[in-house]
Design a protein around this motif. Sequence first.
Motif, PDB file in Angstrom:
ATOM      1  N   TYR A 152      10.112   3.076  -5.897  1.00 19.88           N
ATOM      2  CA  TYR A 152       8.916   3.405  -5.133  1.00 19.88           C
ATOM      3  C   TYR A 152       9.284   4.102  -3.835  1.00 19.88           C
ATOM      4  O   TYR A 152      10.360   3.885  -3.280  1.00 19.88           O
ATOM      5  N   LEU A 153       8.360   4.894  -3.338  1.00 21.74           N
ATOM      6  CA  LEU A 153       8.429   5.428  -1.986  1.00 21.74           C
ATOM      7  C   LEU A 153       7.253   4.802  -1.240  1.00 21.74           C
ATOM      8  O   LEU A 153       6.092   5.073  -1.544  1.00 21.74           O
ATOM      9  N   ASN A 154       7.550   3.905  -0.302  1.00 24.98           N
ATOM     10  CA  ASN A 154       6.523   3.209   0.480  1.00 24.98           C
ATOM     11  C   ASN A 154       6.374   3.888   1.832  1.00 24.98           C
ATOM     12  O   ASN A 154       7.368   4.248   2.467  1.00 24.98           O
ATOM     13  N   ILE A 155       5.124   4.023   2.277  1.00 30.21           N
ATOM     14  CA  ILE A 155       4.844   4.631   3.582  1.00 30.21           C
ATOM     15  C   ILE A 155       3.941   3.677   4.367  1.00 30.21           C
ATOM     16  O   ILE A 155       2.722   3.814   4.366  1.00 30.21           O
ATOM     17  N   PRO A 156       4.541   2.674   5.044  1.00 28.66           N
ATOM     18  CA  PRO A 156       3.742   1.766   5.870  1.00 28.66           C
ATOM     19  C   PRO A 156       3.331   2.423   7.188  1.00 28.66           C
ATOM     20  O   PRO A 156       4.108   3.155   7.796  1.00 28.66           O
ATOM     21  N   LEU A 157       2.114   2.151   7.617  1.00 30.39           N
ATOM     22  CA  LEU A 157       1.594   2.577   8.922  1.00 30.39           C
ATOM     23  C   LEU A 157       1.252   1.302   9.679  1.00 30.39           C
ATOM     24  O   LEU A 157       0.282   0.627   9.357  1.00 30.39           O
ATOM     25  N   LEU A 158       2.063   0.968  10.671  1.00 29.21           N
ATOM     26  CA  LEU A 158       1.962  -0.324  11.332  1.00 29.21           C
ATOM     27  C   LEU A 158       1.576  -0.190  12.797  1.00 29.21           C
ATOM     28  O   LEU A 158       1.955   0.767  13.466  1.00 29.21           O
ATOM     29  N   VAL A 159       0.846  -1.197  13.293  1.00 32.17           N
ATOM     30  CA  VAL A 159       0.570  -1.350  14.716  1.00 32.17           C
ATOM     31  C   VAL A 159       1.374  -2.553  15.165  1.00 32.17           C
ATOM     32  O   VAL A 159       1.372  -3.602  14.514  1.00 32.17           O
ATOM     33  N   LYS A 160       2.074  -2.411  16.279  1.00 33.89           N
ATOM     34  CA  LYS A 160       2.992  -3.447  16.745  1.00 33.89           C
ATOM     35  C   LYS A 160       2.562  -3.918  18.129  1.00 33.89           C
ATOM     36  O   LYS A 160       2.243  -3.103  18.988  1.00 33.89           O
ATOM     37  N   TYR A 161       2.536  -5.250  18.320  1.00 36.44           N
ATOM     38  CA  TYR A 161       2.214  -5.838  19.609  1.00 36.44           C
ATOM     39  C   TYR A 161       3.400  -6.687  20.058  1.00 36.44           C
ATOM     40  O   TYR A 161       3.842  -7.587  19.342  1.00 36.44           O
ATOM     41  N   TYR A 162       3.929  -6.401  21.254  1.00 34.85           N
ATOM     42  CA  TYR A 162       5.065  -7.144  21.786  1.00 34.85           C
ATOM     43  C   TYR A 162       4.580  -8.387  22.531  1.00 34.85           C
ATOM     44  O   TYR A 162       3.868  -8.281  23.521  1.00 34.85           O
ATOM     45  N   LEU A 163       4.966  -9.560  22.019  1.00 33.74           N
ATOM     46  CA  LEU A 163       4.643 -10.824  22.679  1.00 33.74           C
ATOM     47  C   LEU A 163       5.583 -11.064  23.855  1.00 33.74           C
ATOM     48  O   LEU A 163       5.193 -11.649  24.856  1.00 33.74           O
ATOM     49  N   ALA A 164       6.819 -10.636  23.715  1.00 31.13           N
ATOM     50  CA  ALA A 164       7.843 -10.714  24.756  1.00 31.13           C
ATOM     51  C   ALA A 164       8.825  -9.570  24.494  1.00 31.13           C
ATOM     52  O   ALA A 164       8.781  -8.951  23.423  1.00 31.13           O
ATOM     53  N   GLU A 165       9.706  -9.298  25.406  1.00 37.22           N
ATOM     54  CA  GLU A 165      10.665  -8.220  25.207  1.00 37.22           C
ATOM     55  C   GLU A 165      11.568  -8.531  24.012  1.00 37.22           C
ATOM     56  O   GLU A 165      12.193  -9.587  23.937  1.00 37.22           O
ATOM     57  N   GLY A 166      11.567  -7.633  23.035  1.00 39.45           N
ATOM     58  CA  GLY A 166      12.369  -7.816  21.832  1.00 39.45           C
ATOM     59  C   GLY A 166      11.720  -8.667  20.759  1.00 39.45           C
ATOM     60  O   GLY A 166      12.302  -8.878  19.696  1.00 39.45           O
ATOM     61  N   PHE A 167      10.491  -9.186  20.976  1.00 39.04           N
ATOM     62  CA  PHE A 167       9.801 -10.024  20.000  1.00 39.04           C
ATOM     63  C   PHE A 167       8.387  -9.493  19.809  1.00 39.04           C
ATOM     64  O   PHE A 167       7.612  -9.429  20.767  1.00 39.04           O
ATOM     65  N   SER A 168       8.043  -9.107  18.578  1.00 38.77           N
ATOM     66  CA  SER A 168       6.729  -8.509  18.340  1.00 38.77           C
ATOM     67  C   SER A 168       6.144  -8.997  17.026  1.00 38.77           C
ATOM     68  O   SER A 168       6.843  -9.527  16.170  1.00 38.77           O
ATOM     69  N   ILE A 169       4.825  -8.794  16.883  1.00 37.91           N
ATOM     70  CA  ILE A 169       4.148  -8.993  15.610  1.00 37.91           C
ATOM     71  C   ILE A 169       3.590  -7.630  15.211  1.00 37.91           C
ATOM     72  O   ILE A 169       3.303  -6.790  16.069  1.00 37.91           O
ATOM     73  N   GLU A 170       3.468  -7.410  13.900  1.00 42.28           N
ATOM     74  CA  GLU A 170       2.967  -6.118  13.439  1.00 42.28           C
ATOM     75  C   GLU A 170       2.105  -6.299  12.207  1.00 42.28           C
ATOM     76  O   GLU A 170       2.242  -7.270  11.473  1.00 42.28           O
ATOM     77  N   GLY A 171       1.224  -5.360  12.010  1.00 42.59           N
ATOM     78  CA  GLY A 171       0.340  -5.363  10.854  1.00 42.59           C
ATOM     79  C   GLY A 171      -0.133  -3.952  10.587  1.00 42.59           C
ATOM     80  O   GLY A 171      -0.040  -3.076  11.446  1.00 42.59           O
ATOM     81  N   GLY A 172      -0.634  -3.727   9.395  1.00 40.66           N
ATOM     82  CA  GLY A 172      -1.119  -2.394   9.060  1.00 40.66           C
ATOM     83  C   GLY A 172      -1.325  -2.237   7.573  1.00 40.66           C
ATOM     84  O   GLY A 172      -1.512  -3.201   6.842  1.00 40.66           O
ATOM     85  N   CYS A 173      -1.255  -1.004   7.122  1.00 36.96           N
ATOM     86  CA  CYS A 173      -1.467  -0.687   5.715  1.00 36.96           C
ATOM     87  C   CYS A 173      -0.266   0.094   5.186  1.00 36.96           C
ATOM     88  O   CYS A 173       0.548   0.599   5.951  1.00 36.96           O
ATOM     89  N   THR A 174      -0.186   0.186   3.856  1.00 37.93           N
ATOM     90  CA  THR A 174       0.922   0.920   3.254  1.00 37.93           C
ATOM     91  C   THR A 174       0.444   1.694   2.039  1.00 37.93           C
ATOM     92  O   THR A 174      -0.518   1.307   1.375  1.00 37.93           O
ATOM     93  N   SER A 175       1.103   2.788   1.795  1.00 35.26           N
ATOM     94  CA  SER A 175       0.880   3.584   0.595  1.00 35.26           C
ATOM     95  C   SER A 175       2.127   3.449  -0.261  1.00 35.26           C
ATOM     96  O   SER A 175       3.233   3.713   0.210  1.00 35.26           O
ATOM     97  N   ARG A 176       1.979   2.986  -1.490  1.00 31.78           N
ATOM     98  CA  ARG A 176       3.119   2.836  -2.389  1.00 31.78           C
ATOM     99  C   ARG A 176       3.013   3.904  -3.465  1.00 31.78           C
ATOM    100  O   ARG A 176       2.077   3.910  -4.262  1.00 31.78           O
ATOM    101  N   ASN A 177       3.970   4.804  -3.511  1.00 28.74           N
ATOM    102  CA  ASN A 177       3.995   5.885  -4.478  1.00 28.74           C
ATOM    103  C   ASN A 177       5.084   5.613  -5.492  1.00 28.74           C
ATOM    104  O   ASN A 177       6.260   5.569  -5.160  1.00 28.74           O
TER     105      ASN A 177
END
Length: 129
Positions: free
Chosen positions: A98-123
């Motif tokens: 597969y060729l996956n193309i995730p598009l993510l939004v990332k929020y940093y809770l602290a420096e070097g530590f983040s959470i992320e979420g979004g959508c992906t296209s799997r080809n």
Amino acid sequence: MKKIILIAILIVYSFTVSAQNKLENSSGVIFGVKAGVNFATITGDDTEDVDTRTSFHAGVVVEMEIFDKFSFQPEILYSSQGAKGSSDGMDMEIKYDYLNIPLLVKYYLAEGFSIEGGCTSRNFIISRW
């Protein structure tokens, strides 16, 4: 034995890559590479004898700062998946690429530590039996 060594190398490689291979410029854009191990299987009717296939994924990442703690992170990843099993006394391995193309939004809770979420296209690229 060869598979165990390969898995160990891929695990070490994935941690090394994500920790060290990032290039940042003054505009808040970070370029990097990403790699890791996949543990994939197939489920459904008549799949009782199907085992997990261990493989890998790898690709490139771009992180673009939107606000102080928010970033947008598109990725392009090659992913090898599938399953192993036997049918009528014959061993077989099913491989899907597969060729996956995730598009993510990332929020940093602290420096070097983040959470992320979004959508992906799997080809789907190719399958091999």
